[in-house]
Design an enzyme around this catalytic site. Structure first.
Site, PDB file in Angstrom:
ATOM      1  N   PRO A 130       0.788  -1.231   0.000  1.00  0.00           N
ATOM      2  CG  PRO A 130      -0.124  -1.106   2.124  1.00  0.00           C
ATOM      3  CD  PRO A 130       0.529  -2.064   1.176  1.00  0.00           C
ATOM      4  NE  ARG A 134       3.866   6.635   1.593  1.00  0.00           N
ATOM      5  CZ  ARG A 134       4.135   5.421   2.049  1.00  0.00           C
ATOM      6  NH1 ARG A 134       4.687   4.523   1.284  1.00  0.00           N
ATOM      7  NH2 ARG A 134       3.820   5.107   3.278  1.00  0.00           N
ATOM      8  CE1 TYR A 187       8.795   5.116   2.993  1.00  0.00           C
ATOM      9  CE2 TYR A 187       7.223   6.944   2.986  1.00  0.00           C
ATOM     10  CZ  TYR A 187       7.702   5.774   3.550  1.00  0.00           C
ATOM     11  OH  TYR A 187       7.104   5.247   4.673  1.00  0.00           O
ATOM     12  CG  ASN A 231       8.330  -1.832   0.749  1.00  0.00           C
ATOM     13  OD1 ASN A 231       7.692  -1.920   1.796  1.00  0.00           O
ATOM     14  ND2 ASN A 231       8.982  -0.736   0.399  1.00  0.00           N
ATOM     15  CB  ALA A 252       1.156   0.375   6.528  1.00  0.00           C
ATOM     16  CG  HIS A 294       4.708  -1.980  10.462  1.00  0.00           C
ATOM     17  ND1 HIS A 294       6.030  -2.302  10.633  1.00  0.00           N
ATOM     18  CD2 HIS A 294       4.682  -0.980   9.523  1.00  0.00           C
ATOM     19  CE1 HIS A 294       6.780  -1.511   9.860  1.00  0.00           C
ATOM     20  NE2 HIS A 294       5.976  -0.704   9.177  1.00  0.00           N
ATOM     21  CG  ASP A 346      -0.626 -17.404   8.369  1.00  0.00           C
ATOM     22  OD1 ASP A 346       0.381 -17.578   9.091  1.00  0.00           O
ATOM     23  OD2 ASP A 346      -1.786 -17.369   8.823  1.00  0.00           O
ATOM     24  CD  GLU A 389      10.298  -7.340   6.627  1.00  0.00           C
ATOM     25  OE1 GLU A 389      10.392  -8.480   7.152  1.00  0.00           O
ATOM     26  OE2 GLU A 389      10.039  -6.318   7.275  1.00  0.00           O
ATOM     27  CG  HIS A 402      10.906  -2.101   5.252  1.00  0.00           C
ATOM     28  ND1 HIS A 402       9.555  -2.080   5.049  1.00  0.00           N
ATOM     29  CD2 HIS A 402      11.178  -3.230   5.938  1.00  0.00           C
ATOM     30  CE1 HIS A 402       9.020  -3.144   5.610  1.00  0.00           C
ATOM     31  NE2 HIS A 402       9.982  -3.863   6.157  1.00  0.00           N
ATOM     32  CB  ILE A 403      12.203   2.906   0.779  1.00  0.00           C
ATOM     33  CG1 ILE A 403      11.650   2.114  -0.418  1.00  0.00           C
ATOM     34  CG2 ILE A 403      12.924   4.179   0.332  1.00  0.00           C
ATOM     35  CD1 ILE A 403      10.430   2.743  -1.072  1.00  0.00           C
ATOM     36  CB  SER A 404      12.289   4.610   5.535  1.00  0.00           C
ATOM     37  OG  SER A 404      11.266   3.744   6.014  1.00  0.00           O
ATOM     38  NE  ARG A 447       9.627   6.395   8.779  1.00  0.00           N
ATOM     39  CZ  ARG A 447       8.739   6.133   7.811  1.00  0.00           C
ATOM     40  NH1 ARG A 447       8.927   5.125   6.976  1.00  0.00           N
ATOM     41  NH2 ARG A 447       7.667   6.886   7.695  1.00  0.00           N
ATOM     42  NE  ARG A 471       6.429   4.708  10.039  1.00  0.00           N
ATOM     43  CZ  ARG A 471       5.361   4.767   9.242  1.00  0.00           C
ATOM     44  NH1 ARG A 471       5.053   3.747   8.465  1.00  0.00           N
ATOM     45  NH2 ARG A 471       4.592   5.843   9.205  1.00  0.00           N
TER      46      ARG A 471
HETATM   47  C1  DQA Z   1       8.056   1.197   4.220  1.00  0.00           C
HETATM   48  C2  DQA Z   1       8.050   1.450   5.737  1.00  0.00           C
HETATM   49  C3  DQA Z   1       6.663   1.227   6.306  1.00  0.00           C
HETATM   50  O1  DQA Z   1       6.671   1.455   7.712  1.00  0.00           O
HETATM   51  C4  DQA Z   1       5.672   2.158   5.673  1.00  0.00           C
HETATM   52  O2  DQA Z   1       4.379   1.904   6.148  1.00  0.00           O
HETATM   53  C5  DQA Z   1       5.711   2.123   4.173  1.00  0.00           C
HETATM   54  C6  DQA Z   1       7.010   2.038   3.514  1.00  0.00           C
HETATM   55  C7  DQA Z   1       9.414   1.542   3.586  1.00  0.00           C
HETATM   56  O3  DQA Z   1       9.651   1.106   2.452  1.00  0.00           O
HETATM   57  O4  DQA Z   1      10.232   2.236   4.186  1.00  0.00           O
HETATM   58  O5  DQA Z   1       4.691   2.251   3.509  1.00  0.00           O
HETATM   59  O6  DQA Z   1       7.807  -0.176   3.987  1.00  0.00           O
END
Ligand code: DQA
Length: 139
Positions: A9, A17, A22, A71, A74, A77, A84, A95, A97-99, A104, A108
């Site tokens: 999402p 965004r 990001y 990725n 949200a 979390h 599953d 997995e 994540h960009i950030s 944060r 998160r």
């Molecule tokens: C994210 C980090 C998540 O906490 C956040 O909800 C995102 C982006 C990231 O790529 O840093 O939508 O997955």
């Protein structure tokens, strides 16, 4: 080597965004460069804002592809359904994540999906996806 990138999402809005968090590059632009960098890999891309649709995609590719780069946004979390799904398929999932989620908000810091994943890469901006592809290519 067939690799499926799945974005969850709000990641359709990359480039627009919260650019301070990001970055200002849209994913399609980044993806075109990634495909050029890795001509030896077949890199497919899918994005959805809908949890069940992400589960369906993991089921669809999770028995035939060599790797999934996920990725989950949200849903990372919150989603037991994604955990599953990851555990249900045979394709390994990384997995990303960009950030750096650990720098944060506290909500998160916990990932529901990490336990099912081969590994986790976070905090390298869009380069997190490339690092995941490197990991698949060298494992
Ligand atoms: C994210 C980090 C998540 O906490 C956040 O909800 C995102 C982006 C990231 O790529 O840093 O939508 O997955």
């Amino acid at each position: 080597m067939r690799i499926q990138i799945i974005n969850g999402p709000n990641l359709n809005l990359l480039g627009v965004r919260e650019p301070d968090v990001y970055g200002s590059t849209g994913f399609e632009t980044y993806l075109a460069n990634l495909r050029k960098q890795y001509p030896q890999a077949e890199i497919e891309y899918f994005q959805s804002n809908v949890e069940g649709t992400l589960v369906d995609k993991i089921h669809e590719v999770g028995f035939s592809f060599d790797g999934i780069v996920l990725n989950a946004g949200a849903y990372t979390h919150t989603s037991l359904a994604l955990l599953d799904a990851i555990k249900a398929v045979s394709t390994p999932v990384i997995e990303v994540h960009i950030s750096n989620v650990h720098q944060r908000e506290a909500f998160r810091h916990h990932s529901m999906i990490s336990a099912g994943c081969k590994g986790v890469i976070c905090g390298f901006g869009l380069d997190s996806y490339r690092l995941a592809i490197e990991a698949f290519l060298h494992s």
